[in-house]
Design an enzyme around this catalytic site. Structure first.
Site, PDB file in Angstrom:
ATOM      1  N   HIS A 148     -34.254 -40.320  64.994  1.00 46.62           N
ATOM      2  CA  HIS A 148     -33.750 -40.181  66.332  1.00 46.62           C
ATOM      3  C   HIS A 148     -32.821 -38.786  66.370  1.00 46.62           C
ATOM      4  CE1 HIS A 148     -35.311 -43.551  67.894  1.00 46.62           C
ATOM      5  NE2 HIS A 148     -34.728 -44.434  67.086  1.00 46.62           N
TER       6      HIS A 148
ATOM      7  N   LYS B 268     -53.720 -12.100  94.228  1.00 44.66           N
ATOM      8  CA  LYS B 268     -53.279 -12.492  95.325  1.00 44.66           C
ATOM      9  C   LYS B 268     -54.533 -12.712  96.393  1.00 44.66           C
ATOM     10  CE  LYS B 268     -50.829 -10.208  99.103  1.00 44.66           C
ATOM     11  NZ  LYS B 268     -49.913  -8.986  99.705  1.00 44.66           N
TER      12      LYS B 268
END
Length: 532
Positions: A284, A142
């Site tokens: 695929h 922070k």
């Protein structure tokens, strides 16, 4: 010229479970005149290395208590981390309470994930939930405008280089990068705890789904070149990685693409379904040939026969250690990826001649019967579901036609239905003698899937010089019920003599009557296997 946003490191707090690179980092800091503050085992390791270090208890004036559960949760620690440099009010409070600034926080957390993965009991896992560590990491992240935080030993060399290049300062860009990684680490840590506790409660679908994954690689692109893509890996709630693409060692070949990874996962999951030597060829994400046999080389030849045209440029998965014989056959075909649990020296030598072929070795096979959760993203959220881990068995087949299937026909029906689990819906699979002979995938109409599969079988027969398609005398599997008799009749026209399907249609009686009229044997499984 000095960076005006750089911050000098004068005091560092070091508290690590993973002591990799600890001494090297601390020695570099000490050489730059940085005061070292540490806790427990980290402090002992630093003193053993001959470095001067101050205990946290010396600055808090309070000893570590409750077996180390409380040691850094103190204003003189968090005030030193969170104080805004250049803020007069913060400076006054620090002076009033004897709080010294902490400019670098080097922390990694209690090994919660490793403890869970080791199979430790519940109490041991709870004790390895870090409290003070995440609090300090978040405080430093922070306040990254003034404080540097580092949570991964892999980042120590970059930090050392930054400090040595500047004479003991850290630039804003580096501080922000470390803050991003720090918040990601605490988020992933909390995600692991939440997932483990949910699993301990048998809560497969918790009220809040928390996800965390570690990026394994940035991919060249996604499904298409204009899409960015990355590959992230993640264990289950108990720290286990399902064997597959995420655990595989790439022995050779080009970098894997997004489509390679997706298709290879589909191939390996399919081939894991079988106990006998099995080969699956995927294109695929749909199989274009699957077979079982007494050897991998025979299974491969039979799988390839199903649709040799589609197999070009496909993915090949096997469920046994790859041997030289099957590798020699595979080398005749252009394939993108071969995945196996292992490969012998002969197979590796053969495939080494195919420089672009990606060879992946996983070390193990996934358990097709294991549970778990699968995820798919949708706009604005996620869909979560349990893994499709059930398979039809002889015991749960219900014969609904006048003719009952033979034992050989049942084997083919079960094989075909297992493959159908891994074919995109609507799925139709023809199989004969333990090999697919026609596959219809992803159609909006089940009858279209049946006809496409039959047509592919005709093409394959012509390519192989056969007198008739192998669908003659085959078993046909449907992943879901036949809503009308037309799909079943199309299969009968293709030469199928047995049918396996879930049942459950309002027109089941009509479909059964059509099967009887065509002389087919049909069984119902009671379980559907949609795959979208």
């Amino acid at each position: 010229m000095r960076d005006p946003d750089a911050r000098a490191i004068r005091r560092a707090l070091i508290s690590v479970s993973d002591k990799s690179g600890l001494v090297e980092l601390a020695a570099s800091l000490s050489d730059l005149g940085v005061e070292l503050v540490s806790t427990g085992g980290s402090a002992a390791a630093l003193r053993q290395a001959g470095l001067e270090v101050l205990d946290v208890s010396d600055i808090t004036g309070f000893p570590e208590i409750m077996d180390g559960r409380v040691k850094t949760l103190h204003p003189r620690v968090h005030g030193g981390i969170l104080a805004r440099r250049g803020n007069d009010e913060d400076a006054a409070i620090m002076a009033e309470h004897g709080i010294a600034g902490i400019d670098l926080v080097a922390i990694n957390l209690y090994p919660f994930e490793a403890t869970v993965a080791s199979g430790a009991n519940f109490a041991a896992c709870v004790e390895n939930i870090d409290i003070g560590g995440p609090a300090m990491i978040r405080a430093a992240a922070k306040n990254h405008n003034d404080v540097t935080v580092v949570t991964d030993p892999a980042d120590y060399p970059a930090l050392i280089a930054e400090l040595e290049a500047t004479g003991g300062e850290v630039g804003a860009d580096f501080r922000r990068l470390m803050a991003v990684r720090a918040f990601a680490r605490t988020a992933a840590y909390d995600a692991a705890i939440a997932a483990w506790l949910a699993a301990e409660q048998d809560d497969a679908l918790p009220a809040t789904l928390v996800l965390a994954g570690r990026r394994r690689q940035i991919l060249r692109y996604g499904e298409n070149p204009h899409q960015d893509a990355g590959f992230y890996v993640a264990p289950d709630a108990y720290g286990r990685y399902r064997p597959g693409v995420a655990t595989a060692e790439q022995v050779q070949g080009k970098e894997l693409s997004y489509n390679n990874i997706n298709d290879t996962d589909a191939a390996f999951e399919l081939v894991a379904e079988f106990d006998a030597p099995a080969v699956a060829i995927i294109k695929h994400a749909n199989p274009c040939g699957v077979a079982v046999a007494d050897s991998l080389v025979d299974a491969y030849r039979r799988a390839l026969t199903c649709d040799a045209v589609s197999a070009f440029g496909g993915i090949i998965a096997v469920n046994r250690s790859l041997d030289g014989a099957v590798a020699a056959e595979i080398a005749k075909l252009f394939a993108e990826v071969v995945i196996a649990p292992d490969a012998d020296d002969a197979a590796r030598a053969v495939l080494a001649g195919k420089a672009n072929l990606r060879l992946l070795l996983t070390g193990a096979m996934p358990d097709p019967g294991a549970g778990g959760t699968t995820l798919r993203s949708v706009a604005g959220g996620w869909l979560a579901q349990g893994r499709d881990h059930i398979s039809a068995t002889v015991q749960n087949l219900k014969v609904v036609t006048k003719r009952a299937p033979s034992e050989a026909e049942i084997r083919d029906m079960l094989f075909a239905f297992t493959v159908a689990k891994h074919v995109k819906s609507n799925a139709i699979v023809y199989a004969r003698d333990g090999a697919t002979v026609g596959i219809g995938a992803g159609q909006t109409s089940r009858v279209d899937s049946a006809r496409i599969a039959a047509r592919k079988a005709e093409d394959a027969a012509a390519a192989a010089g056969l007198a008739a398609p192998l669908t003659k005398g085959s078993a046909v599997a449907s992943d879901a019920f036949f809503p009308f008799a037309d799909g079943l009749l199309a299969a009968a026209e293709a030469g199928a003599t047995t049918v396996i399907q879930p049942g459950g249609s309002v027109r089941d009686d009509e479909v059964i009557a059509a099967a009887d009229a065509a002389g087919l044997a049909m069984v119902l499984t009671g379980s559907r296997h949609f795959r979208h």
